[in-house]
Design an enzyme around this catalytic site. Sequence first.
Site, mmCIF file in Angstrom:
data_model
loop_
_atom_site.group_PDB
_atom_site.id
_atom_site.type_symbol
_atom_site.label_atom_id
_atom_site.label_comp_id
_atom_site.label_asym_id
_atom_site.label_seq_id
_atom_site.Cartn_x
_atom_site.Cartn_y
_atom_site.Cartn_z
ATOM 1 N N TYR A 83 -66.444 0.799 47.151
ATOM 2 C CA TYR A 83 -65.788 1.387 48.323
ATOM 3 C C TYR A 83 -66.324 2.783 48.618
ATOM 4 O O TYR A 83 -66.514 3.588 47.710
ATOM 5 C CB TYR A 83 -64.283 1.508 48.087
ATOM 6 C CG TYR A 83 -63.556 0.200 48.070
ATOM 7 C CD1 TYR A 83 -63.479 -0.594 49.211
ATOM 8 C CD2 TYR A 83 -62.934 -0.247 46.909
ATOM 9 C CE1 TYR A 83 -62.794 -1.810 49.192
ATOM 10 C CE2 TYR A 83 -62.242 -1.454 46.881
ATOM 11 C CZ TYR A 83 -62.178 -2.228 48.025
ATOM 12 O OH TYR A 83 -61.501 -3.412 48.006
ATOM 13 N N LYS A 125 -41.020 4.096 22.517
ATOM 14 C CA LYS A 125 -40.767 4.149 23.963
ATOM 15 C C LYS A 125 -42.034 3.797 24.746
ATOM 16 O O LYS A 125 -43.143 3.772 24.179
ATOM 17 C CB LYS A 125 -40.260 5.538 24.353
ATOM 18 C CG LYS A 125 -41.202 6.667 24.012
ATOM 19 C CD LYS A 125 -40.569 7.991 24.375
ATOM 20 C CE LYS A 125 -41.495 9.135 24.008
ATOM 21 N NZ LYS A 125 -41.118 10.371 24.656
ATOM 22 N N HIS A 127 -36.303 19.400 19.859
ATOM 23 C CA HIS A 127 -37.651 18.928 20.202
ATOM 24 C C HIS A 127 -38.510 20.130 20.576
ATOM 25 O O HIS A 127 -38.052 21.035 21.272
ATOM 26 C CB HIS A 127 -37.538 17.954 21.388
ATOM 27 C CG HIS A 127 -38.808 17.220 21.684
ATOM 28 N ND1 HIS A 127 -39.477 16.463 20.736
ATOM 29 C CD2 HIS A 127 -39.537 17.100 22.824
ATOM 30 C CE1 HIS A 127 -40.550 15.921 21.289
ATOM 31 N NE2 HIS A 127 -40.612 16.284 22.542
ATOM 32 N N CYS A 164 -62.350 0.242 41.550
ATOM 33 C CA CYS A 164 -61.541 -0.566 42.473
ATOM 34 C C CYS A 164 -60.210 -0.931 41.802
ATOM 35 O O CYS A 164 -59.980 -0.618 40.640
ATOM 36 C CB CYS A 164 -62.277 -1.844 42.851
ATOM 37 S SG CYS A 164 -63.910 -1.535 43.522
ATOM 38 N N MET A 165 -59.370 -1.635 42.531
ATOM 39 C CA MET A 165 -58.072 -2.022 41.972
ATOM 40 C C MET A 165 -58.236 -2.945 40.758
ATOM 41 O O MET A 165 -57.501 -2.848 39.777
ATOM 42 C CB MET A 165 -57.226 -2.716 43.047
ATOM 43 C CG MET A 165 -55.776 -2.912 42.644
ATOM 44 S SD MET A 165 -54.818 -3.833 43.854
ATOM 45 C CE MET A 165 -54.733 -2.702 45.219
ATOM 46 N N ASP A 166 -59.247 -3.822 40.824
ATOM 47 C CA ASP A 166 -59.378 -4.858 39.791
ATOM 48 C C ASP A 166 -60.757 -4.920 39.140
ATOM 49 O O ASP A 166 -60.983 -5.780 38.291
ATOM 50 C CB ASP A 166 -59.101 -6.240 40.408
ATOM 51 C CG ASP A 166 -57.960 -6.196 41.389
ATOM 52 O OD1 ASP A 166 -56.833 -5.939 40.954
ATOM 53 O OD2 ASP A 166 -58.215 -6.366 42.603
ATOM 54 N N ARG A 198 -35.081 21.126 28.924
ATOM 55 C CA ARG A 198 -35.175 19.822 29.591
ATOM 56 C C ARG A 198 -33.787 19.206 29.597
ATOM 57 O O ARG A 198 -33.091 19.232 30.599
ATOM 58 C CB ARG A 198 -36.204 18.942 28.862
ATOM 59 C CG ARG A 198 -36.455 17.617 29.514
ATOM 60 C CD ARG A 198 -37.606 16.875 28.870
ATOM 61 N NE ARG A 198 -37.403 16.560 27.458
ATOM 62 C CZ ARG A 198 -38.268 15.866 26.728
ATOM 63 N NH1 ARG A 198 -39.396 15.423 27.261
ATOM 64 N NH2 ARG A 198 -38.029 15.608 25.455
ATOM 65 N N ARG A 228 -40.033 12.176 13.636
ATOM 66 C CA ARG A 228 -40.089 11.253 14.777
ATOM 67 C C ARG A 228 -41.523 11.091 15.285
ATOM 68 O O ARG A 228 -41.863 11.529 16.380
ATOM 69 C CB ARG A 228 -39.221 11.780 15.926
ATOM 70 C CG ARG A 228 -37.762 12.049 15.595
ATOM 71 C CD ARG A 228 -36.976 12.340 16.878
ATOM 72 N NE ARG A 228 -37.542 13.402 17.670
ATOM 73 C CZ ARG A 228 -37.162 14.680 17.604
ATOM 74 N NH1 ARG A 228 -36.189 15.055 16.785
ATOM 75 N NH2 ARG A 228 -37.739 15.591 18.367
HETATM 76 C C1 LIG Z 1 -37.566 13.382 21.437
HETATM 77 C C2 LIG Z 1 -38.941 12.952 21.049
HETATM 78 N N1 LIG Z 1 -39.268 12.867 19.754
HETATM 79 C C3 LIG Z 1 -40.485 12.474 19.340
HETATM 80 C C4 LIG Z 1 -41.472 12.160 20.243
HETATM 81 C C5 LIG Z 1 -42.817 11.731 19.737
HETATM 82 O O1 LIG Z 1 -43.822 12.619 20.157
HETATM 83 P P1 LIG Z 1 -45.311 12.459 19.628
HETATM 84 O O2 LIG Z 1 -45.871 11.257 20.292
HETATM 85 O O3 LIG Z 1 -45.985 13.712 20.050
HETATM 86 O O4 LIG Z 1 -45.219 12.291 18.162
HETATM 87 C C6 LIG Z 1 -41.183 12.240 21.614
HETATM 88 C C7 LIG Z 1 -42.219 11.935 22.596
HETATM 89 O O5 LIG Z 1 -42.387 12.554 23.600
HETATM 90 C C8 LIG Z 1 -39.888 12.642 22.025
HETATM 91 O O6 LIG Z 1 -39.558 12.719 23.316
#
Ligand SMILES: Cc1ncc(COP(=O)(O)O)c(C=O)c1O
Length: 395
Positions: free
Chosen positions: A286, A50, A176, A333-335, A147, A242
Site C-alpha cells: 500500500y 493478566k 506497586h 498490511c492487515m494480514d 493510579r 508478583r
Molecule cells: C499490580 C501488579 N503487580 C505485578 C505486575 C507484574 O509486573 P511485571 O510484568 O513487571 O513483573 C503488574 C503488571 O503490570 C501489576 O500491575
Amino acid sequence: MGGGQPNDKIQSMPAPIRPTHLEINLSQLRRNLAAIRAYVHPAKVLVMLKANAYGHGLMGVAPYIAPYVDYLGVAILEEALQLREMGLQKPILIAGGSLPGQIPAYLDYDLTLTISSPLILAAAEQAAQQAGKRLKVHFKIDTGMERAGQRWYEAEALLEQSLSCSHLVIEGIYTHFANSETIETPGMILLPNYSYASQQLERFHEVLRFYEKRSLPLPPLRHAANSAAILNLPESHFDMVRPGIIFYGIYPDDEARRVIEIAPALTWKSQVVYSKITQAGSPASYGSLWASDHAVYTVTIPCGYADGYFRRMSNQPKIIVNGKKYPQVGQICMDQVIVNLEAETAEVGDEVILLGQAASGEAIQPQDLAAWAGTGRYEVLTNISARVPRVFVEK
Ligand SMILES: Cc1ncc(COP(=O)(O)O)c(C=O)c1O
C-alpha cells in the site's frame, strides 16, 4: 520459483493450523518459575496471568503452571472467571479496580478482592454480610503511583475502618512500584529510579507500622515486587512476589540485574506463502512506499497488523527466514508482510520467525519489535491478537 506454482514440496506440507502461530514452550515457563522461586525463597510467588498470560495464551499456560504457584494474579474479574471455569482452585487476586456491583461474583467464585478505598471496603463488608460469607481481601496502598489505591498518608483510616469488618478476611496488603524498570516510550527511554522505589518502600513500611502500633498481627501476605523489583530490590520481596514478565522469560529492561536464569518461552512463527522476483522500480504494498533499484527476490508472509504486528513498524523490522534475518519492506498490511531476501534463498512453505530464536541462533527479541514500533516490550507481547493460534509444547 514463480509465485504460487504447485510443486512436490507443497503437496507434502503439513497444514494443521494457520501457518502464523505462537509456539509456547510450557517447560521453559516452568523453568523460569523454578528460577524465580529459588531466588525469592522463602517468599511465596503470585504469577501474573493478566492480558491472556502476557499474550502467551491463558488457556494453555494457567492449568499447566497453577500447581506450582501459590497465587494467581489477574487484572480484571473476567480473567479470574476464565480461570475458575477451567476448574483451577488456586487463590486468585484481581489487582485492578472493581465496582461494588462486581463483589457478589467474588463471593460466588472465591476470588480475592483488592481494596483500594473506604468505599469498596464498606461495599465488600456489606456484600459479604448479605451473602453470609467471608470474603478474602488485600489492601492496595498507593505509595507513589497515583493510579488506584489508598494513598499511604490516608491508609490509617482505611485500616482502622477494616478492624470492624467481621465478614472480611484481611489476607494481604500490597503496593506497586512506579519506576522500578526502564520505561520504553516513543522517542524516549526513562531509566529506573531506584531512589523513588526506595521511597515508596519506606512509605509502605510506614503504613505497615499501623499493626505494630496496635499490637495487631500483620496481614499474612505483604507484597510489593514486580519483576524489576524482584531482581533489583530484594528488600521488597516481603511475604510474596508478583512476577509478570520474568515468568515469561523476558527481562523487564536492559538494566535489570541478571541474577536468575530465565529464557523466553514464546516463538512467533509463520511460513512463506508466496515468492517472486520484484522488478527494479516496481513498488511494493500500500502506498507504493518501497521499491528496489534492482530486481530482488521477495516473499510474502501471512501475518499483519491484525495479528499484532504493528503497522507503524513498516520498513524497519527484520524477519528471520530459514534462519537468517532479512528486511521487511513496504507498508505492513492487515494480514500480510513482504520480506526482501535479495536472492532466492527460500520458497513457499519455508520457516519464518517474527519473534523468538531460530535454530541457527538468530533471534528477534520483544525489545527489538518494541524499538521498531516505538513502544515497550510489554505491549509487544500483549498486542499479539487472539487471531494468532497458540500452540503449546514441552521441550
Ligand atoms: C499490580 C501488579 N503487580 C505485578 C505486575 C507484574 O509486573 P511485571 O510484568 O513487571 O513483573 C503488574 C503488571 O503490570 C501489576 O500491575
